[in-house]
Write a protein that holds these residues in place. Sequence first.
Motif, PDB file in Angstrom:
ATOM      1  N   THR A 109     -11.921  16.058   9.448  1.00 16.04           N
ATOM      2  CA  THR A 109     -11.911  15.615  10.696  1.00 16.04           C
ATOM      3  C   THR A 109     -12.807  15.627  11.463  1.00 16.04           C
ATOM      4  N   LEU A 110     -14.020  16.175  11.127  1.00 16.31           N
ATOM      5  CA  LEU A 110     -15.481  16.205  12.102  1.00 16.31           C
ATOM      6  C   LEU A 110     -16.013  14.722  12.027  1.00 16.31           C
ATOM      7  N   PRO A 111     -16.260  14.330  10.817  1.00 12.41           N
ATOM      8  CA  PRO A 111     -17.125  12.947  10.914  1.00 12.41           C
ATOM      9  C   PRO A 111     -16.174  11.630  11.220  1.00 12.41           C
ATOM     10  N   ALA A 112     -14.799  12.092  11.163  1.00 12.01           N
ATOM     11  CA  ALA A 112     -13.924  10.993  11.354  1.00 12.01           C
ATOM     12  C   ALA A 112     -14.097  10.463  12.810  1.00 12.01           C
ATOM     13  N   GLY A 113     -14.644  11.202  13.483  1.00 11.10           N
ATOM     14  CA  GLY A 113     -14.782  10.488  15.052  1.00 11.10           C
ATOM     15  C   GLY A 113     -15.662   9.678  15.156  1.00 11.10           C
ATOM     16  N   TYR A 114     -16.849   9.692  14.684  1.00 14.72           N
ATOM     17  CA  TYR A 114     -17.859   8.580  14.472  1.00 14.72           C
ATOM     18  C   TYR A 114     -17.577   7.485  13.619  1.00 14.72           C
ATOM     19  N   LEU A 115     -17.353   8.054  12.223  1.00 17.50           N
ATOM     20  CA  LEU A 115     -17.019   6.946  11.479  1.00 17.50           C
ATOM     21  C   LEU A 115     -15.857   6.141  11.372  1.00 17.50           C
ATOM     22  N   GLY A 116     -14.712   6.876  11.842  1.00 15.90           N
ATOM     23  CA  GLY A 116     -13.243   5.983  12.082  1.00 15.90           C
ATOM     24  C   GLY A 116     -13.410   5.290  13.258  1.00 15.90           C
ATOM     25  N   SER A 117     -13.946   5.560  14.316  1.00 15.16           N
ATOM     26  CA  SER A 117     -14.093   4.576  15.445  1.00 15.16           C
ATOM     27  C   SER A 117     -14.952   3.507  15.282  1.00 15.16           C
ATOM     28  N   SER A 118     -15.996   3.669  14.466  1.00 16.88           N
ATOM     29  CA  SER A 118     -17.314   2.497  13.980  1.00 16.88           C
ATOM     30  C   SER A 118     -16.136   1.672  13.018  1.00 16.88           C
ATOM     31  N   LEU A 119     -15.377   2.460  12.172  1.00 12.83           N
ATOM     32  CA  LEU A 119     -14.752   1.534  11.311  1.00 12.83           C
ATOM     33  C   LEU A 119     -13.610   0.646  12.009  1.00 12.83           C
ATOM     34  N   ILE A 120     -12.863   1.215  12.920  1.00 14.50           N
ATOM     35  CA  ILE A 120     -12.004   0.463  13.772  1.00 14.50           C
ATOM     36  C   ILE A 120     -12.813  -0.856  14.544  1.00 14.50           C
ATOM     37  N   GLY A 121     -14.055  -0.265  15.014  1.00 15.67           N
ATOM     38  CA  GLY A 121     -14.683  -1.470  15.924  1.00 15.67           C
ATOM     39  C   GLY A 121     -15.090  -2.576  14.772  1.00 15.67           C
ATOM     40  N   ALA A 122     -15.453  -2.280  13.524  1.00 17.53           N
ATOM     41  CA  ALA A 122     -15.929  -3.177  12.489  1.00 17.53           C
ATOM     42  C   ALA A 122     -14.689  -4.238  12.160  1.00 17.53           C
ATOM     43  N   ILE A 123     -13.393  -3.512  12.167  1.00 16.71           N
ATOM     44  CA  ILE A 123     -12.306  -4.355  11.881  1.00 16.71           C
ATOM     45  C   ILE A 123     -11.985  -5.368  13.023  1.00 16.71           C
ATOM     46  N   LEU A 124     -12.163  -4.789  14.253  1.00 20.81           N
ATOM     47  CA  LEU A 124     -11.992  -5.427  15.286  1.00 20.81           C
ATOM     48  C   LEU A 124     -13.032  -6.768  15.349  1.00 20.81           C
ATOM     49  N   VAL A 125     -14.328  -6.514  15.159  1.00 19.95           N
ATOM     50  CA  VAL A 125     -15.294  -7.546  14.966  1.00 19.95           C
ATOM     51  C   VAL A 125     -14.902  -8.565  14.141  1.00 19.95           C
ATOM     52  N   MET A 126     -14.455  -7.853  12.763  1.00 17.19           N
ATOM     53  CA  MET A 126     -14.196  -9.050  11.728  1.00 17.19           C
ATOM     54  C   MET A 126     -13.080  -9.926  12.059  1.00 17.19           C
ATOM     55  N   CYS A 127     -11.918  -9.358  12.822  1.00 17.01           N
ATOM     56  CA  CYS A 127     -10.881 -10.032  13.332  1.00 17.01           C
ATOM     57  C   CYS A 127     -10.821 -11.142  14.458  1.00 17.01           C
ATOM     58  N   GLY A 128     -12.106 -10.674  15.045  1.00 16.28           N
ATOM     59  CA  GLY A 128     -12.487 -11.743  16.235  1.00 16.28           C
ATOM     60  C   GLY A 128     -12.967 -12.983  15.801  1.00 16.28           C
ATOM     61  N   PHE A 129     -13.274 -13.170  14.606  1.00 18.53           N
ATOM     62  CA  PHE A 129     -13.505 -14.611  14.254  1.00 18.53           C
ATOM     63  C   PHE A 129     -12.440 -15.517  14.075  1.00 18.53           C
ATOM     64  N   ASP A 130     -11.192 -14.939  14.391  1.00 20.10           N
ATOM     65  CA  ASP A 130      -9.910 -15.742  14.039  1.00 20.10           C
ATOM     66  C   ASP A 130      -9.003 -15.430  15.248  1.00 20.10           C
ATOM     67  N   VAL A 131      -8.161 -16.381  15.739  1.00 24.77           N
ATOM     68  CA  VAL A 131      -7.018 -16.139  16.751  1.00 24.77           C
ATOM     69  C   VAL A 131      -6.093 -15.270  16.295  1.00 24.77           C
ATOM     70  N   LEU A 132      -5.490 -15.762  14.922  1.00 27.20           N
ATOM     71  CA  LEU A 132      -4.408 -14.953  14.633  1.00 27.20           C
ATOM     72  C   LEU A 132      -4.922 -13.578  14.114  1.00 27.20           C
ATOM     73  N   ALA A 133      -5.813 -13.473  13.455  1.00 26.62           N
ATOM     74  CA  ALA A 133      -6.248 -12.039  12.959  1.00 26.62           C
ATOM     75  C   ALA A 133      -6.544 -11.264  14.182  1.00 26.62           C
ATOM     76  N   SER A 134      -7.072 -11.773  15.157  1.00 30.01           N
ATOM     77  CA  SER A 134      -7.040 -11.132  16.543  1.00 30.01           C
ATOM     78  C   SER A 134      -5.921 -10.766  17.096  1.00 30.01           C
ATOM     79  N   LYS A 135      -4.834 -11.718  16.865  1.00 28.55           N
ATOM     80  CA  LYS A 135      -3.588 -11.091  17.621  1.00 28.55           C
ATOM     81  C   LYS A 135      -3.125  -9.749  16.678  1.00 28.55           C
ATOM     82  N   VAL A 136      -3.194  -9.998  15.165  1.00 25.47           N
ATOM     83  CA  VAL A 136      -2.890  -8.642  14.413  1.00 25.47           C
ATOM     84  C   VAL A 136      -3.762  -7.461  14.681  1.00 25.47           C
ATOM     85  N   ALA A 137      -4.818  -7.806  15.089  1.00 21.90           N
ATOM     86  CA  ALA A 137      -5.512  -6.544  15.490  1.00 21.90           C
ATOM     87  C   ALA A 137      -5.332  -5.905  16.765  1.00 21.90           C
ATOM     88  N   SER A 138      -4.843  -6.788  17.690  1.00 25.47           N
ATOM     89  CA  SER A 138      -4.410  -6.472  18.927  1.00 25.47           C
ATOM     90  C   SER A 138      -3.224  -5.539  18.888  1.00 25.47           C
TER      91      SER A 138
END
Length: 265
Positions: A109-138
């Motif tokens: 649980t301790l490392p999950a804060g930084y690593l989890g939120s950065s992983l979520i951020g990376a997934i959102l960045v990835m999905c930001g390249f496509d409109v449909l993927a952005s909708k799924v990400a939202s």
Amino acid sequence: MAPIDQTSYEHYLVARQAVQDDVTNRLTPTDDQRITLIIIGVYVAAILILWNMPIIKHVLAPFKLLTVGLHEFSHAIVGCLTCGRIEGLEIDPNEGGVTHIRGGIPMCTLPAGYLGSSLIGAILVMCGFDVLASKVASIFLGVCLLFTLWWAKNWLTRGIGLLFIGLIVLLWLVANGVGLKYFVLFVGVMSCLYCLWDILDDLVFRKVHESDASKFAKMCGGCMSSRVWGALWFMISLIFFVAGILIGLAAFKGDQQQQQQNPGF
């Protein structure tokens, strides 16, 4: 030594070249992807400039609090996955937060804060390249915020959750949800940068002794210092960010017009 089969070797060279060409083609940005990369660069520059500017920095405050919420959500969700009980989640006005977990596995649980939120951020960045993927990400982001609301113990946390859920719904309804692409991309970049900056801020600039990394270092018996753990998490977070961009380049080659004509959602 057995003789080399020349034909097999030539086939190997041809196959290797084909793979290299395919990777190169996949990672070579299209015109629309170049625009997205420029937008990412503008977001990064704007965030870094506005981060500590007097008065103007408050423009970023809601997004900073959102990323704090994602940080705490990451603690909480890993706590649940390790059989812990979430007793509450709070965000404070000073852009800090705390997650109260009974049980679970602190080593996770301790490392999950930084690593989890950065992983979520990376997934959102990835999905930001496509409109449909952005909708799924939202939708994914909205679910994260709903869980945060469920665990929230103060009104600031609830307010941030409701604010961004409302914004997601609004963007979904306007112009066929095209604005979600830029929103998701911004939140992703913000989350990745916030994690990177927060690690540096805690361990290099402010030297906070009760950071997640310092607690983790104590839990590991001092085999490595908190700065080493922080540096390791920093590198992993940076890898997530870069990977999000590269996967986005490889996965979403359609132009803006094709994305808007996609029948999904």
